[in-house]
Design a protein around this motif. Structure first.
Motif, PDB file in Angstrom:
ATOM      1  N   VAL A 130       0.835  -1.206   0.000  1.00  0.00           N
ATOM      2  CA  VAL A 130       0.000   0.000   0.000  1.00  0.00           C
ATOM      3  C   VAL A 130       0.870   1.256   0.000  1.00  0.00           C
ATOM      4  O   VAL A 130       0.558   2.242  -0.678  1.00  0.00           O
ATOM      5  CB  VAL A 130      -0.945   0.005   1.218  1.00  0.00           C
ATOM      6  N   GLY A 131       1.973   1.221   0.764  1.00  0.00           N
ATOM      7  CA  GLY A 131       2.865   2.377   0.810  1.00  0.00           C
ATOM      8  C   GLY A 131       3.453   2.712  -0.540  1.00  0.00           C
ATOM      9  O   GLY A 131       3.535   3.885  -0.927  1.00  0.00           O
ATOM     10  N   VAL A 132       3.853   1.691  -1.298  1.00  0.00           N
ATOM     11  CA  VAL A 132       4.433   1.893  -2.629  1.00  0.00           C
ATOM     12  C   VAL A 132       3.398   2.474  -3.590  1.00  0.00           C
ATOM     13  O   VAL A 132       3.725   3.284  -4.469  1.00  0.00           O
ATOM     14  CB  VAL A 132       4.998   0.565  -3.172  1.00  0.00           C
ATOM     15  N   HIS A 133       2.108   2.070  -3.420  1.00  0.00           N
ATOM     16  CA  HIS A 133       1.049   2.513  -4.331  1.00  0.00           C
ATOM     17  C   HIS A 133       0.165   3.601  -3.715  1.00  0.00           C
ATOM     18  O   HIS A 133      -0.934   3.856  -4.222  1.00  0.00           O
ATOM     19  CB  HIS A 133       0.176   1.316  -4.742  1.00  0.00           C
ATOM     20  N   TRP A 134       0.631   4.226  -2.627  1.00  0.00           N
ATOM     21  CA  TRP A 134      -0.209   5.196  -1.924  1.00  0.00           C
ATOM     22  C   TRP A 134      -0.576   6.390  -2.813  1.00  0.00           C
ATOM     23  O   TRP A 134      -1.697   6.892  -2.751  1.00  0.00           O
ATOM     24  CB  TRP A 134       0.491   5.678  -0.661  1.00  0.00           C
ATOM     25  N   GLN A 135       0.358   6.846  -3.626  1.00  0.00           N
ATOM     26  CA  GLN A 135       0.085   7.986  -4.505  1.00  0.00           C
ATOM     27  C   GLN A 135      -1.026   7.647  -5.498  1.00  0.00           C
ATOM     28  O   GLN A 135      -1.901   8.474  -5.787  1.00  0.00           O
ATOM     29  CB  GLN A 135       1.360   8.389  -5.248  1.00  0.00           C
ATOM     30  N   TRP A 136      -1.013   6.413  -6.015  1.00  0.00           N
ATOM     31  CA  TRP A 136      -2.066   5.964  -6.940  1.00  0.00           C
ATOM     32  C   TRP A 136      -3.404   5.886  -6.222  1.00  0.00           C
ATOM     33  O   TRP A 136      -4.439   6.285  -6.771  1.00  0.00           O
ATOM     34  CB  TRP A 136      -1.690   4.597  -7.501  1.00  0.00           C
ATOM     35  N   VAL A 137      -3.399   5.393  -4.988  1.00  0.00           N
ATOM     36  CA  VAL A 137      -4.630   5.288  -4.211  1.00  0.00           C
ATOM     37  C   VAL A 137      -5.234   6.674  -3.980  1.00  0.00           C
ATOM     38  O   VAL A 137      -6.440   6.878  -4.157  1.00  0.00           O
ATOM     39  CB  VAL A 137      -4.355   4.608  -2.849  1.00  0.00           C
ATOM     40  N   MET A 138      -4.385   7.640  -3.604  1.00  0.00           N
ATOM     41  CA  MET A 138      -4.872   8.999  -3.363  1.00  0.00           C
ATOM     42  C   MET A 138      -5.400   9.632  -4.652  1.00  0.00           C
ATOM     43  O   MET A 138      -6.384  10.377  -4.635  1.00  0.00           O
ATOM     44  CB  MET A 138      -3.749   9.856  -2.784  1.00  0.00           C
ATOM     45  N   SER A 139      -4.745   9.330  -5.774  1.00  0.00           N
ATOM     46  CA  SER A 139      -5.190   9.880  -7.060  1.00  0.00           C
ATOM     47  C   SER A 139      -6.579   9.361  -7.420  1.00  0.00           C
ATOM     48  O   SER A 139      -7.447  10.129  -7.861  1.00  0.00           O
ATOM     49  CB  SER A 139      -4.179   9.501  -8.146  1.00  0.00           C
ATOM     50  N   ILE A 140      -6.806   8.069  -7.225  1.00  0.00           N
ATOM     51  CA  ILE A 140      -8.110   7.482  -7.523  1.00  0.00           C
ATOM     52  C   ILE A 140      -9.183   8.048  -6.595  1.00  0.00           C
ATOM     53  O   ILE A 140     -10.302   8.355  -7.021  1.00  0.00           O
ATOM     54  CB  ILE A 140      -8.058   5.944  -7.399  1.00  0.00           C
ATOM     55  N   CYS A 141      -8.833   8.207  -5.318  1.00  0.00           N
ATOM     56  CA  CYS A 141      -9.802   8.748  -4.353  1.00  0.00           C
ATOM     57  C   CYS A 141     -10.180  10.184  -4.693  1.00  0.00           C
ATOM     58  O   CYS A 141     -11.346  10.578  -4.565  1.00  0.00           O
ATOM     59  CB  CYS A 141      -9.226   8.674  -2.937  1.00  0.00           C
ATOM     60  N   LYS A 142      -9.210  10.990  -5.124  1.00  0.00           N
ATOM     61  CA  LYS A 142      -9.501  12.384  -5.499  1.00  0.00           C
ATOM     62  C   LYS A 142     -10.438  12.433  -6.699  1.00  0.00           C
ATOM     63  O   LYS A 142     -11.358  13.243  -6.748  1.00  0.00           O
ATOM     64  CB  LYS A 142      -8.196  13.115  -5.819  1.00  0.00           C
ATOM     65  N   LYS A 143     -10.185  11.551  -7.670  1.00  0.00           N
ATOM     66  CA  LYS A 143     -11.050  11.510  -8.850  1.00  0.00           C
ATOM     67  C   LYS A 143     -12.454  11.016  -8.495  1.00  0.00           C
ATOM     68  O   LYS A 143     -13.430  11.407  -9.125  1.00  0.00           O
ATOM     69  CB  LYS A 143     -10.434  10.614  -9.920  1.00  0.00           C
ATOM     70  N   ALA A 144     -12.528  10.158  -7.474  1.00  0.00           N
ATOM     71  CA  ALA A 144     -13.831   9.609  -7.078  1.00  0.00           C
ATOM     72  C   ALA A 144     -14.677  10.649  -6.355  1.00  0.00           C
ATOM     73  O   ALA A 144     -15.906  10.689  -6.513  1.00  0.00           O
ATOM     74  CB  ALA A 144     -13.625   8.387  -6.192  1.00  0.00           C
ATOM     75  N   PHE A 145     -14.021  11.483  -5.542  1.00  0.00           N
ATOM     76  CA  PHE A 145     -14.763  12.423  -4.709  1.00  0.00           C
ATOM     77  C   PHE A 145     -14.880  13.822  -5.319  1.00  0.00           C
ATOM     78  O   PHE A 145     -15.597  14.661  -4.785  1.00  0.00           O
ATOM     79  CB  PHE A 145     -14.109  12.534  -3.325  1.00  0.00           C
ATOM     80  N   LYS A 146     -14.162  14.076  -6.407  1.00  0.00           N
ATOM     81  CA  LYS A 146     -14.236  15.395  -7.036  1.00  0.00           C
ATOM     82  C   LYS A 146     -14.636  15.265  -8.494  1.00  0.00           C
ATOM     83  O   LYS A 146     -14.196  14.364  -9.202  1.00  0.00           O
ATOM     84  CB  LYS A 146     -12.884  16.112  -6.931  1.00  0.00           C
ATOM     85  N   SER A 147     -15.476  16.192  -8.928  1.00  0.00           N
ATOM     86  CA  SER A 147     -15.906  16.217 -10.325  1.00  0.00           C
ATOM     87  C   SER A 147     -14.825  16.859 -11.191  1.00  0.00           C
ATOM     88  O   SER A 147     -13.803  17.327 -10.683  1.00  0.00           O
ATOM     89  CB  SER A 147     -17.218  16.994 -10.464  1.00  0.00           C
ATOM     90  N   LYS A 148     -15.054  16.907 -12.499  1.00  0.00           N
ATOM     91  CA  LYS A 148     -14.083  17.497 -13.410  1.00  0.00           C
ATOM     92  C   LYS A 148     -13.890  18.984 -13.154  1.00  0.00           C
ATOM     93  O   LYS A 148     -12.839  19.548 -13.453  1.00  0.00           O
ATOM     94  CB  LYS A 148     -14.523  17.265 -14.862  1.00  0.00           C
ATOM     95  N   THR A 149     -14.906  19.625 -12.594  1.00  0.00           N
ATOM     96  CA  THR A 149     -14.808  21.059 -12.286  1.00  0.00           C
ATOM     97  C   THR A 149     -14.135  21.323 -10.949  1.00  0.00           C
ATOM     98  O   THR A 149     -13.932  22.475 -10.575  1.00  0.00           O
ATOM     99  CB  THR A 149     -16.211  21.692 -12.274  1.00  0.00           C
ATOM    100  N   GLY A 150     -13.801  20.261 -10.224  1.00  0.00           N
ATOM    101  CA  GLY A 150     -13.123  20.433  -8.951  1.00  0.00           C
ATOM    102  C   GLY A 150     -14.046  20.480  -7.747  1.00  0.00           C
ATOM    103  O   GLY A 150     -13.584  20.609  -6.614  1.00  0.00           O
ATOM    104  N   LYS A 151     -15.361  20.361  -7.978  1.00  0.00           N
ATOM    105  CA  LYS A 151     -16.313  20.404  -6.866  1.00  0.00           C
ATOM    106  C   LYS A 151     -16.436  19.026  -6.204  1.00  0.00           C
ATOM    107  O   LYS A 151     -16.259  17.999  -6.847  1.00  0.00           O
ATOM    108  CB  LYS A 151     -17.689  20.855  -7.368  1.00  0.00           C
ATOM    109  N   LEU A 152     -16.757  19.058  -4.914  1.00  0.00           N
ATOM    110  CA  LEU A 152     -16.905  17.818  -4.156  1.00  0.00           C
ATOM    111  C   LEU A 152     -18.173  17.089  -4.590  1.00  0.00           C
ATOM    112  O   LEU A 152     -19.257  17.683  -4.664  1.00  0.00           O
ATOM    113  CB  LEU A 152     -16.981  18.116  -2.654  1.00  0.00           C
ATOM    114  N   ARG A 153     -18.043  15.804  -4.880  1.00  0.00           N
ATOM    115  CA  ARG A 153     -19.189  14.998  -5.285  1.00  0.00           C
ATOM    116  C   ARG A 153     -19.882  14.470  -4.030  1.00  0.00           C
ATOM    117  O   ARG A 153     -19.466  13.471  -3.442  1.00  0.00           O
ATOM    118  CB  ARG A 153     -18.724  13.847  -6.184  1.00  0.00           C
ATOM    119  N   LYS A 154     -20.926  15.183  -3.631  1.00  0.00           N
ATOM    120  CA  LYS A 154     -21.609  14.860  -2.382  1.00  0.00           C
ATOM    121  C   LYS A 154     -22.292  13.496  -2.433  1.00  0.00           C
ATOM    122  O   LYS A 154     -22.393  12.819  -1.415  1.00  0.00           O
ATOM    123  CB  LYS A 154     -22.644  15.946  -2.061  1.00  0.00           C
TER     124      LYS A 154
END
Length: 272
Positions: A130-154
């Motif tokens: 998980v530590g080696v792939h942590w940056q990838w995990v955070m990237s996927i989570c950001k894309k999941a919770f934020k829209s293309k406009t940068g707003k939080l996907r409630k």
């Protein structure tokens, strides 16, 4: 992208189940421990299937000097993780007392020790993975919770919170139900049992094998079941804290190595 979300959700469920298995006294003891262990074995095969293409491509290029060091290290780590998990599953089957007792090797202290050691190794390898792939995990989570406009996907946030609440409620309900059943059984034994018959029953159980109480307390697990509280929430927090102690330094070490690599490339003279 949906495949990545599936992988993260599956990995999270595997992580929670795995840390619950680290303490065999959780819930109803060995019955949950062995059944959930077999389920994890099937889930790991599914996980490998999701990453099948990467495994095949990397295996073909493993001897290629151009293959990035991080990819090579990640591949080696995955191989070690697979070996340790296979060792956990095989030794678990060979010391099974509930699900597959017919395949068990009775009284094998070495197998119990190997089961516990391979479980500890798996815990460490997962943390490194998980530590080696942590940056990838955070990237996927950001894309999941934020829209293309940068707003939080409630809607996604609400779904995640609701899922966590349902999972926590289910764990609490299962834990309280198991505790109530165990307390009821103990009361029945105290009311109906007599001291002489109890002594005879204990002698019989000693000759025949482990008792149901042993199953619930996890006494038949290698290395004594790692000890600690059997409360599922405390078990999850405890082992997630251990993972955090592995993931955080691994992530920052990788980040520093990557920064030094980029710096050295900038300092290297370009060929004329």
């Amino acid at each position: 992208m949906k495949k990545n979300y599936t992988k993260i959700v599956l990995d999270l469920m595997l992580a929670i189940t795995f840390v619950l298995l680290m303490n065999p006294r959780v819930f109803d003891g060995l019955p949950f421990h062995e059944i959930a262990g077999l389920i994890i074995g099937v889930a790991i095969l599914f996980h490998i299937g999701l990453n099948y293409q990467w495994v095949v491509n990397t295996t073909k290029k493993i001897l290629d000097p151009k293959l990035p060091k991080k990819t090579r290290f990640s591949y080696l780590l995955n191989v070690l993780l697979l070996i340790s998990m296979v060792a956990v599953i095989i030794t678990g089957i060979l010391i099974s007392k509930v699900v597959l007792p017919s395949l068990a090797i009775q009284g094998s202290h070495t197998l119990r020790e190997l089961h516990g050691l391979s479980a500890d190794a798996t815990l460490a390898f997962v943390g490194l993975h998980v530590g080696v792939h942590w940056q990838w995990v955070m990237s996927i989570c950001k894309k999941a919770f934020k829209s293309k406009t940068g707003k939080l996907r409630k809607d996604v946030l609400v779904s995640v919170v609701l899922s966590i609440a349902i999972l926590a409620g289910g764990i609490q309900w299962f834990s309280s139900t198991t505790s109530s059943n165990n307390s009821f059984k103990q009361e029945q034994m105290q009311q109906s049992g007599q001291s002489s018959s109890a002594s005879t029953e204990d002698t019989t159980n000693t000759q025949q094998g482990p008792t149901q109480e042993d199953f619930r307390e996890g006494k038949m697990h290698g290395k004594g079941g790692h000890g600690g509280s059997s409360n599922p929430f405390l078990v999850v927090l405890n082992y997630f804290a251990i993972w955090a102690a592995i993931i955080i330094p691994t992530y920052y070490l990788e980040k520093r190595l990557l920064r030094n690599k980029r710096k050295s490339k900038r300092l290297d003279p370009q060929p004329s």
